[in-house]
Design a protein around this motif. Sequence first.
Motif, PDB file in Angstrom:
ATOM      1  N   UNK A  35       3.401  12.780  -4.676  1.00 53.34           N
ATOM      2  CA  UNK A  35       4.227  11.940  -3.800  1.00 53.34           C
ATOM      3  C   UNK A  35       3.376  10.940  -3.010  1.00 53.34           C
ATOM      4  N   UNK A  36       3.851   9.687  -2.991  1.00 54.31           N
ATOM      5  CA  UNK A  36       3.247   8.646  -2.150  1.00 54.31           C
ATOM      6  C   UNK A  36       4.303   8.115  -1.197  1.00 54.31           C
ATOM      7  N   UNK A  37       3.847   7.673  -0.039  1.00 52.78           N
ATOM      8  CA  UNK A  37       4.723   7.075   0.968  1.00 52.78           C
ATOM      9  C   UNK A  37       4.364   5.609   1.108  1.00 52.78           C
ATOM     10  N   UNK A  38       5.376   4.775   1.262  1.00 50.66           N
ATOM     11  CA  UNK A  38       5.129   3.355   1.484  1.00 50.66           C
ATOM     12  C   UNK A  38       4.506   3.162   2.853  1.00 50.66           C
ATOM     13  N   UNK A  39       3.500   2.287   2.930  1.00 51.68           N
ATOM     14  CA  UNK A  39       2.889   1.946   4.213  1.00 51.68           C
ATOM     15  C   UNK A  39       3.393   0.617   4.761  1.00 51.68           C
ATOM     16  N   UNK A  40       4.330  -0.012   4.068  1.00 52.01           N
ATOM     17  CA  UNK A  40       4.898  -1.271   4.567  1.00 52.01           C
ATOM     18  C   UNK A  40       5.676  -0.976   5.852  1.00 52.01           C
ATOM     19  N   UNK A  41       5.467  -1.783   6.888  1.00 50.05           N
ATOM     20  CA  UNK A  41       6.097  -1.488   8.178  1.00 50.05           C
ATOM     21  C   UNK A  41       7.622  -1.476   8.151  1.00 50.05           C
ATOM     22  N   UNK A  42       8.222  -2.197   7.227  1.00 51.76           N
ATOM     23  CA  UNK A  42       9.687  -2.267   7.165  1.00 51.76           C
ATOM     24  C   UNK A  42      10.279  -1.335   6.110  1.00 51.76           C
ATOM     25  N   UNK A  61       0.829  -1.200   0.000  1.00 53.91           N
ATOM     26  CA  UNK A  61       0.000   0.000   0.000  1.00 53.91           C
ATOM     27  C   UNK A  61       0.862   1.248   0.000  1.00 53.91           C
ATOM     28  N   UNK A  62       0.347   2.291  -0.648  1.00 53.61           N
ATOM     29  CA  UNK A  62       1.018   3.578  -0.684  1.00 53.61           C
ATOM     30  C   UNK A  62       0.011   4.650  -0.296  1.00 53.61           C
ATOM     31  N   UNK A  63       0.504   5.658   0.415  1.00 51.58           N
ATOM     32  CA  UNK A  63      -0.322   6.707   0.985  1.00 51.58           C
ATOM     33  C   UNK A  63       0.016   8.029   0.306  1.00 51.58           C
ATOM     34  N   UNK A  64      -0.970   8.698  -0.262  1.00 52.93           N
ATOM     35  CA  UNK A  64      -0.766   9.982  -0.925  1.00 52.93           C
ATOM     36  C   UNK A  64      -0.454  11.037   0.124  1.00 52.93           C
ATOM     37  N   UNK A 100      -0.467  14.165  -0.237  1.00 58.45           N
ATOM     38  CA  UNK A 100      -1.269  15.369  -0.421  1.00 58.45           C
ATOM     39  C   UNK A 100      -2.633  15.251   0.253  1.00 58.45           C
ATOM     40  N   UNK A 101      -3.322  14.128   0.029  1.00 57.31           N
ATOM     41  CA  UNK A 101      -4.703  14.020   0.515  1.00 57.31           C
ATOM     42  C   UNK A 101      -4.968  12.814   1.412  1.00 57.31           C
ATOM     43  N   UNK A 102      -3.999  11.903   1.547  1.00 62.57           N
ATOM     44  CA  UNK A 102      -4.178  10.741   2.407  1.00 62.57           C
ATOM     45  C   UNK A 102      -4.820   9.540   1.741  1.00 62.57           C
ATOM     46  N   UNK A 103      -5.063   9.609   0.439  1.00 56.72           N
ATOM     47  CA  UNK A 103      -5.636   8.463  -0.285  1.00 56.72           C
ATOM     48  C   UNK A 103      -4.699   7.266  -0.168  1.00 56.72           C
ATOM     49  N   UNK A 104      -5.256   6.090   0.076  1.00 55.10           N
ATOM     50  CA  UNK A 104      -4.468   4.863   0.145  1.00 55.10           C
ATOM     51  C   UNK A 104      -4.763   4.038  -1.095  1.00 55.10           C
ATOM     52  N   UNK A 105      -3.698   3.636  -1.805  1.00 50.59           N
ATOM     53  CA  UNK A 105      -3.848   2.808  -2.992  1.00 50.59           C
ATOM     54  C   UNK A 105      -2.749   1.771  -3.055  1.00 50.59           C
ATOM     55  N   UNK A 106      -2.947   0.795  -3.911  1.00 47.01           N
ATOM     56  CA  UNK A 106      -1.959  -0.276  -4.051  1.00 47.01           C
ATOM     57  C   UNK A 106      -0.821   0.160  -4.968  1.00 47.01           C
ATOM     58  N   UNK A 107       0.316  -0.498  -4.822  1.00 50.07           N
ATOM     59  CA  UNK A 107       1.534  -0.147  -5.547  1.00 50.07           C
ATOM     60  C   UNK A 107       1.507  -0.661  -6.990  1.00 50.07           C
ATOM     61  N   UNK A 108       2.526  -0.305  -7.747  1.00 51.88           N
ATOM     62  CA  UNK A 108       2.625  -0.723  -9.145  1.00 51.88           C
ATOM     63  C   UNK A 108       2.863  -2.216  -9.306  1.00 51.88           C
ATOM     64  N   UNK A 109       3.274  -2.906  -8.250  1.00 57.27           N
ATOM     65  CA  UNK A 109       3.418  -4.356  -8.313  1.00 57.27           C
ATOM     66  C   UNK A 109       2.068  -5.058  -8.161  1.00 57.27           C
ATOM     67  N   UNK A 110       1.066  -4.315  -7.745  1.00 57.83           N
ATOM     68  CA  UNK A 110      -0.285  -4.847  -7.611  1.00 57.83           C
ATOM     69  C   UNK A 110      -1.008  -4.739  -8.950  1.00 57.83           C
ATOM     70  N   UNK A 111      -1.976  -5.603  -9.146  1.00 57.80           N
ATOM     71  CA  UNK A 111      -2.710  -5.639 -10.417  1.00 57.80           C
ATOM     72  C   UNK A 111      -3.377  -4.307 -10.747  1.00 57.80           C
ATOM     73  N   UNK A 112      -3.995  -3.667  -9.745  1.00 61.30           N
ATOM     74  CA  UNK A 112      -4.761  -2.450 -10.005  1.00 61.30           C
ATOM     75  C   UNK A 112      -3.938  -1.183 -10.141  1.00 61.30           C
TER      76      UNK A 112
END
Length: 74
Positions: free
Chosen positions: A50-57, A19-22, A24-36
């Motif tokens: 800009x998006x930030x990774x939500x992966x804990x590591x 998951x990646x977090x926008x 600018x607005x906080x939208x959560x979406x899946x990464x480019x490795x995901x189908x969508x």
Amino acid sequence: MPDEVCGSCHALGSSWVRLQWCSTCGHVGCCDSSRGQHAYAHHVRTGHPVVLSLAPDESWAWCFVDEVFLVRVP
């Protein structure tokens, strides 16, 4: 903390890789490795750069406009 799901994938009954977090607005979406690729689709639709990774590591951010990783301060 943002949602731990990709709302678009969830609505489609699909899964995601990361998951990646926008930033600018906080939208959560899946990464480019995901189908969508919903985080990128959000960028295309809104122009939010800009998006930030939500992966804990992971502690990185990605700028779609400049195509560079950014250092994120925890």
